[in-house]
Design a protein around this motif. Structure first.
Motif, PDB file in Angstrom:
ATOM      1  N   LYS A  54      -4.298  -2.952   2.746  1.00  0.00           N
ATOM      2  CA  LYS A  54      -3.002  -3.591   2.510  1.00  0.00           C
ATOM      3  C   LYS A  54      -2.746  -3.743   1.011  1.00  0.00           C
ATOM      4  O   LYS A  54      -1.608  -3.636   0.556  1.00  0.00           O
ATOM      5  CB  LYS A  54      -2.986  -4.969   3.181  1.00  0.00           C
ATOM      6  N   ARG A  55      -3.790  -3.999   0.268  1.00  0.00           N
ATOM      7  CA  ARG A  55      -3.640  -4.117  -1.186  1.00  0.00           C
ATOM      8  C   ARG A  55      -3.098  -2.833  -1.778  1.00  0.00           C
ATOM      9  O   ARG A  55      -2.202  -2.850  -2.622  1.00  0.00           O
ATOM     10  CB  ARG A  55      -4.995  -4.466  -1.818  1.00  0.00           C
ATOM     11  N   TRP A  56      -3.626  -1.699  -1.332  1.00  0.00           N
ATOM     12  CA  TRP A  56      -3.131  -0.407  -1.823  1.00  0.00           C
ATOM     13  C   TRP A  56      -1.702  -0.166  -1.364  1.00  0.00           C
ATOM     14  O   TRP A  56      -0.885   0.372  -2.106  1.00  0.00           O
ATOM     15  CB  TRP A  56      -4.051   0.710  -1.326  1.00  0.00           C
ATOM     16  N   GLN A  57      -1.396  -0.546  -0.154  1.00  0.00           N
ATOM     17  CA  GLN A  57      -0.033  -0.343   0.356  1.00  0.00           C
ATOM     18  C   GLN A  57       0.975  -1.157  -0.450  1.00  0.00           C
ATOM     19  O   GLN A  57       2.009  -0.630  -0.893  1.00  0.00           O
ATOM     20  CB  GLN A  57       0.028  -0.756   1.825  1.00  0.00           C
ATOM     21  N   ASN A  58       0.668  -2.422  -0.669  1.00  0.00           N
ATOM     22  CA  ASN A  58       1.607  -3.298  -1.368  1.00  0.00           C
ATOM     23  C   ASN A  58       1.707  -2.998  -2.856  1.00  0.00           C
ATOM     24  O   ASN A  58       2.635  -3.467  -3.524  1.00  0.00           O
ATOM     25  CB  ASN A  58       1.210  -4.759  -1.167  1.00  0.00           C
ATOM     26  N   ALA A  59       0.746  -2.231  -3.385  1.00  0.00           N
ATOM     27  CA  ALA A  59       0.779  -1.886  -4.801  1.00  0.00           C
ATOM     28  C   ALA A  59       1.820  -0.804  -5.113  1.00  0.00           C
ATOM     29  O   ALA A  59       2.106  -0.548  -6.280  1.00  0.00           O
ATOM     30  CB  ALA A  59      -0.595  -1.423  -5.276  1.00  0.00           C
ATOM     31  N   HIS A  80       3.025   2.996  -8.767  1.00  0.00           N
ATOM     32  CA  HIS A  80       1.916   2.346  -8.081  1.00  0.00           C
ATOM     33  C   HIS A  80       1.147   1.521  -9.100  1.00  0.00           C
ATOM     34  O   HIS A  80       0.829   2.007 -10.184  1.00  0.00           O
ATOM     35  CB  HIS A  80       0.996   3.383  -7.433  1.00  0.00           C
ATOM     36  N   LYS A  81       0.874   0.252  -8.777  1.00  0.00           N
ATOM     37  CA  LYS A  81       0.248  -0.649  -9.733  1.00  0.00           C
ATOM     38  C   LYS A  81      -1.204  -0.277 -10.037  1.00  0.00           C
ATOM     39  O   LYS A  81      -1.720  -0.636 -11.085  1.00  0.00           O
ATOM     40  CB  LYS A  81       0.309  -2.089  -9.229  1.00  0.00           C
ATOM     41  N   ILE A  82      -1.853   0.437  -9.115  1.00  0.00           N
ATOM     42  CA  ILE A  82      -3.219   0.892  -9.373  1.00  0.00           C
ATOM     43  C   ILE A  82      -3.123   2.194 -10.159  1.00  0.00           C
ATOM     44  O   ILE A  82      -2.641   3.203  -9.640  1.00  0.00           O
ATOM     45  CB  ILE A  82      -3.996   1.075  -8.060  1.00  0.00           C
ATOM     46  N   GLN A  83      -3.581   2.180 -11.403  1.00  0.00           N
ATOM     47  CA  GLN A  83      -3.290   3.252 -12.336  1.00  0.00           C
ATOM     48  C   GLN A  83      -3.800   4.616 -11.891  1.00  0.00           C
ATOM     49  O   GLN A  83      -3.179   5.638 -12.199  1.00  0.00           O
ATOM     50  CB  GLN A  83      -3.842   2.899 -13.716  1.00  0.00           C
ATOM     51  N   TYR A  84      -4.915   4.653 -11.192  1.00  0.00           N
ATOM     52  CA  TYR A  84      -5.477   5.945 -10.803  1.00  0.00           C
ATOM     53  C   TYR A  84      -5.023   6.401  -9.415  1.00  0.00           C
ATOM     54  O   TYR A  84      -5.560   7.360  -8.859  1.00  0.00           O
ATOM     55  CB  TYR A  84      -7.009   5.906 -10.865  1.00  0.00           C
ATOM     56  N   ALA A  85      -4.006   5.730  -8.852  1.00  0.00           N
ATOM     57  CA  ALA A  85      -3.538   6.099  -7.511  1.00  0.00           C
ATOM     58  C   ALA A  85      -3.019   7.528  -7.465  1.00  0.00           C
ATOM     59  O   ALA A  85      -3.069   8.185  -6.424  1.00  0.00           O
ATOM     60  CB  ALA A  85      -2.453   5.127  -7.049  1.00  0.00           C
ATOM     61  N   GLY A  86      -2.495   8.029  -8.592  1.00  0.00           N
ATOM     62  CA  GLY A  86      -1.938   9.381  -8.614  1.00  0.00           C
ATOM     63  C   GLY A  86      -2.923  10.466  -8.238  1.00  0.00           C
ATOM     64  O   GLY A  86      -2.524  11.538  -7.785  1.00  0.00           O
TER      65      GLY A  86
END
Length: 216
Positions: A54-59, A80-86
């Motif tokens: 859920k944390r990844w989804q909401n980011a 996406h708030k998590i910088q390496y999500a790309g």
């Protein structure tokens, strides 16, 4: 042949344009907002379907600009708030220098708020012991405190920081593997946020007409 001429009064043309500016700005902003909502909803569902928390989804976030104001030039920023999500959008191969050290399930997840790494372990707890295994990836092991019989205290599948600290401090101890070293890791693409965004962008004309005031 007849000729017609209209002499506009000063400011009349600008007044006429101003009368249609507001509904156009409202429709433009509403279309961008609705498209952004589509991306956020479908994008978060896509991340969930890939097995992320859920944390990844909401980011996944969508900001509409200008904020709290209608504009004919409204725009959406999708990020996406998590910088390496790309990396999960494109996929990649990450190589070590010379190795990547990945925590094993036995390793504590964090020390304080920081994720566990070999460097953090050495800094916070003590030295790690290298274990070479012919034909298999090498390991880095920590020292865990043992009882008088030389047995590790508790369940080694859930190694505690306190037991590792006691072992690192020179108490009676035994080795427990904490990290495995690999040359590279291949990460496949798992998200489809770009495709979702492109589909939403292709609907902007439809969404604009839907939100345009028919009485303007």
């Amino acid at each position: 042949m007849a000729r017609f001429r209209y002499d506009a009064k000063p400011g009349e043309f600008f007044a006429a344009m101003a009368s249609i500016k507001d509904p156009i700005a409202a429709a433009s902003t509403a279309a961008i907002t609705e498209a952004g909502d589509i991306v956020k909803r479908e994008g978060r569902a896509d991340i969930a379907a890939a097995g992320f928390s859920k944390r990844w989804q909401n980011a996944l976030r969508v900001n509409i600009y200008p904020r709290r104001k209608q504009s004919m030039n409204a725009a959406a920023l999708i990020y996406h708030k998590i910088q390496y999500a790309g990396i999960f959008e494109e996929g990649a191969t990450i190589t070590g220098t010379p190795r990547l050290w990945l925590p094993l399930p036995s390793a504590p997840k964090r020390i304080g708020r920081q994720k566990m790494t070999p460097a953090l372990y050495i800094k916070s707890i003590g030295p790690l012991v290298s274990i070479e295994r012919p034909g298999k990836p090498p390991l880095l092991a920590g020292k865990i405190a043992t009882n008088r019989r030389g047995q590790a205290k508790g369940n080694q599948s859930k190694v505690t920081l306190s037991a590792l600290r006691r072992g690192g401090a020179g108490k009676a101890s035994t080795l427990v593997p904490l990290f495995v070293g690999i040359d590279r890791v291949n990460i496949r693409d798992r998200f489809s946020i770009r495709q979702i965004t492109e589909r939403a962008a292709a609907r902007l004309g439809e969404l604009y007409l839907k939100n345009l005031n028919p009485d303007m």
